[in-house]
Design an enzyme around this catalytic site. Structure first.
Site, PDB file in Angstrom:
ATOM      1  N   GLY A  16      23.687  62.660 -30.830  1.00 17.04           N
ATOM      2  CA  GLY A  16      23.022  62.419 -32.106  1.00 17.04           C
ATOM      3  C   GLY A  16      22.834  60.930 -32.338  1.00 17.04           C
ATOM      4  CG  PHE A  17      23.731  58.549 -29.978  1.00 17.40           C
ATOM      5  CD1 PHE A  17      25.086  58.687 -29.706  1.00 17.40           C
ATOM      6  CD2 PHE A  17      22.836  58.902 -28.982  1.00 17.40           C
ATOM      7  CE1 PHE A  17      25.519  59.170 -28.484  1.00 17.40           C
ATOM      8  CE2 PHE A  17      23.270  59.385 -27.754  1.00 17.40           C
ATOM      9  CZ  PHE A  17      24.613  59.519 -27.512  1.00 17.40           C
TER      10      PHE A  17
ATOM     11  CB  ALA B 110      38.147  63.009 -35.764  1.00 17.44           C
TER      12      ALA B 110
ATOM     13  N   GLY C 107      34.619  56.899 -33.583  1.00 18.77           N
ATOM     14  CA  GLY C 107      33.295  57.234 -33.060  1.00 18.77           C
ATOM     15  C   GLY C 107      32.411  56.029 -32.837  1.00 18.77           C
ATOM     16  CD  GLU C 108      29.242  55.278 -36.621  1.00 21.06           C
ATOM     17  OE1 GLU C 108      29.939  54.934 -37.588  1.00 21.06           O
ATOM     18  OE2 GLU C 108      28.084  55.695 -36.735  1.00 21.06           O
TER      19      GLU C 108
END
Ligand code: MOS
Length: 726
Positions: free
Chosen positions: A243-244, A514, A692-693
């Site tokens: 997705g990003f 998460a 995640g980022e």
């Protein structure tokens, strides 16, 4: 309900268990054997196929759109244009209307959907749609439109501007300073799976098999666009091929498929082609960023200023919050950050891969390197010297802050002491070799989430949530959390995600997935433990172990407690006031070594290391994979990724993965990521933080700083390509 206003305290996850282990993805075998069903693969619906027709101008209107020939083409069932599109709600956070009217805001905007029995028929007929345009002159270049920039509305309550102290005076009086402007180009998400939807109506209820990161918000957007009740919309995104940020919102594939399926009363599938994705969906805006840093001769920062300009389509208020991380990263008494938005006649820009930090740190962390060079000081020591003890803007405590340990550990593991601080000195054959580093920081948000867990009579626990797995490992980490909370082996835990029929979770985005969904699963398991203890007549201090519970000298099998229908529990989690009380961030330090060809200017990454802290790591393997994936994107941002605007006619010149170059295996030699141990009592029920980022944040700056160290050439215009080195 877990409320993060209070610290977590001791938890069942504190003792060694499955959480944290580098377990393989539980969905891995399904994916590699083609049995994981992605949005476009629900064959049993026998859909009709829709193909999107796009505008060939960038600004203006349709004088006429002639669909006669397309309608007569073989297999065609419907040609949808603004003339026969359904009435839709307004554009905004709950609306993404399509085919609203004859006006054209950007190149590639959908102007028709051709629906036919087969994909090939729809595509062939799409070329028979004849638009006649009244084109107007548009503006496509931010640099020449800065005079028209304005202060945007805040993003999610975060202000566009902040200031404290007196930046101008401090900057004027400082003995050592840099005032530098960096530019970053537009970028595109480039996820593997294209945007795809199959829309199925059953009476007034709509089901969308689609590729979407955030299903809760997704149903809002579909309901708001189609003007139907939210509870009439079901979205299914069981598996998502990346997705990003490109799938945070509901895009034209879903809205057009839903409208056509409604008109035809048959399922309709719309898959965007790779080329269409570039202009129909959103991209990351280009930025212009001016950073001012001032310091005493000992390296103590006295002033930090960061201004950033970004652009969007007329009426779209999203801006790139590139200066946001600067508010938390380094101490200095005089500070200023500002964001400005410019309206251009380009496709819509929005969130992509760490919106804000990812490109903001490309400027800030190189400016810090420039200041270190001006001070004749090691860039790591400069950062350690300016380590704040509390949130430098708001004076709040940090929940945890382990930036300095990341810097020190990274320096040790990478061999930073071998770096020659004087640029252009190290040679290896035809290559000039250099080392660079940068800091990483990324906010740790959390959103309200729900989940349920059921334990059946065979002792199998099933977790359900509308959380998504965009390839990151959600299925696996949620199974690990449930397994530890219920003291079951992984083989006895199932996870069902990606369906709004399940308890509502925000989904995957912004590094909150998460923590948000995981906390809800944690809570559901806690509630289930309570129910099991009640059924066993055992006190709270009884111990769960391998499918049994032991207390008061008795051991009872959980399967004996659940009854023939099993036992179900609901859980929920909420960030409460934890985000107001504490500045919460994940941290890291990147180290890169590059070679630059002395004759051609070709830049090659030679090796790279990231050292991070993000609270408790839920799965060492998926965490490392996410980190090196983010770092790889950082290398792309530094060296290759460049969505080129056609400044004559608007739109993008390159729109496939051959010409939009995401870093691939051949670009990435030795790369590694290390997570240092940390627990954060304020971040989530698991004491974990978002990862995640984090990996992309700062990664490109380390590469750029290494290029400077190799060559002595400071390039401030990303990406760093060979023509700019020479
Ligand atoms: Mo992210 S850009 O919130 O998927």
């Amino acid at each position: 309900m877990i409320n993060m206003t209070n610290p977590v305290g001791p938890t069942p996850l504190d003792k060694p268990g499955l959480v944290g282990q580098p377990l393989d993805r539980i969905d891995g075998p399904l994916k590699v054997s083609g049995r994981a069903t992605y949005a476009a693969e629900y064959h049993d619906e026998h859909p009709l196929y829709g193909f999107v027709v796009q505008a060939a101008i960038s600004k203006g209107r349709l004088d006429e759109i002639d669909t006669t020939a397309a309608e007569k083409a073989p297999g065609v069932r419907l040609v949808l244009t603004y003339k026969n599109a359904l009435k839709q709600g307004p554009r905004g956070t709950s609306g993404n209307p399509q085919l609203e009217g004859p006006s054209i805001d950007h190149h590639g905007q959908p102007i028709a959907l051709v629906v036919a029995d087969t994909f090939e028929q729809a595509r062939a007929a799409a070329y028979l749609v004849k638009p006649r345009y009244a084109a107007e002159k548009g503006e496509y270049d931010m640099g020449s439109s800065l005079a028209k920039s304005f202060v945007p509305k805040s993003n999610n309550g975060v202000p566009a501007d902040t200031a404290s102290g007196d930046l101008t005076a401090a900057f004027t009086n400082a003995p050592v300073k840099v005032d530098v402007t960096y530019t970053t180009p537009p970028q595109t998400h480039a996820m593997m799976e294209p945007h795809a939807t199959i829309a199925v109506w059953n009476g007034d209820s709509l089901t969308l098999y689609t590729a979407n990161q955030m299903l809760m918000r997704g149903t809002d957007m579909v309901a708001g666009t189609l003007q139907i009740p939210k509870d009439k919309v079901r979205m299914v995104s069981s598996y998502i091929g990346g997705g990003f940020g490109g799938k945070l919102q509901v895009e034209a594939d879903a809205i057009l498929a839903a409208m056509a399926a409604k008109v035809l009363q048959k399922p309709v599938k719309v898959v965007l082609t790779r080329q269409q994705i570039f202009e129909i969906t959103k991209h990351r805006t280009d930025t212009i960023q001016r950073v001012k840093l001032a310091a005493g001769r000992d390296g103590t920062l006295t002033a930090i200023g960061h201004e950033s300009w970004s652009n969007n389509t007329p009426g779209d208020t999203f801006y790139e919050s590139a200066a946001q991380a600067t508010r938390s990263f380094y101490a200095a008494p005089n500070r200023m950050t500002a964001h400005r938005l410019v309206t251009l006649d380009l496709p819509h820009s929005s969130s992509m891969r760490a919106p804000g930090e990812a490109v903001g740190l490309l400027a800030l962390e190189c400016a810090m390197d420039e200041l270190a060079a001006a001070l004749n000081m090691d860039p790591i020591e400069l950062r350690i010297k300016n380590e704040p003890q509390e949130d430098p803007e708001k004076g709040r405590p940090f929940s945890t802050r382990s930036f300095v340990p990341c810097l020190r550990k990274g320096a040790e593991l990478f061999g930073w002491s071998k770096r020659n601080a004087t640029p252009g000195q190290v040679k290896d054959g035809a290559w000039l070799v250099g080392m660079g580093m940068s800091g990483a920081i990324r906010g740790n948000p959390m959103l309200t989430a729900k989940a349920s867990v059921t334990l059946d009579k065979n002792g199998i626990a099933t977790v359900r949530s509308s959380m998504t797995d965009i390839g990151t490992g959600s299925y696996t980490i949620l199974a690990q959390i449930a397994a530890d909370m219920l003291s079951l082996p992984m083989a006895r835990v199932r996870v069902a995600l990606g369906d709004t029929a399940f308890p509502a979770a925000p989904g995957s985005g912004g590094s909150f997935g998460a923590n948000s969904a995981g906390s809800a699963v944690y809570d559901a398991c806690n509630v289930l433990r309570g129910k099991l203890l009640q059924a066993a007549n055992l006190p709270p201090d009884s111990t769960f172990n391998n499918g049994n519970v032991t207390g008061l000298g008795r051991t009872v099998s959980l399967t004996d407690l659940v009854g023939p229908n099993g036992l179900e529990a609901d859980g929920a989690a909420d960030p409460g006031d934890s985000r107001k009380a504490f500045n919460q961030q994940s941290y890291g330090a990147h180290f890169a070594e590059v070679g630059v060809d002395r004759d051609t200017g070709e830049i090659r990454l030679r090796r790279m290391l990231g050292v991070f802290t993000a609270g408790r790591i839920l799965n060492a393997k998926t965490a490392r994979s996410q980190a090196i994936g983010g770092m790889t994107f950082g290398v792309g941002a530094a060296l290759t990724e460049d969505l080129v605007i056609d400044k004559r006619f608007g739109g993008f010149v390159n729109h496939d993965l051959a010409e939009y170059h995401v870093a691939v295996h051949a670009d990435i030699p030795a790369i590694d990521a290390v997570f240092l141990p940390e627990l954060d009592d304020h971040s989530s029920a698991m004491k974990s933080k978002g990862i995640g980022e984090l990996g992309i944040c700062g990664a490109g700056a380390a590469v750029a700083n290494a290029v400077y160290n190799a060559t002595g050439v400071r390039i401030r215009d990303y990406p760093l390509t060979l023509d700019k080195v020479l």
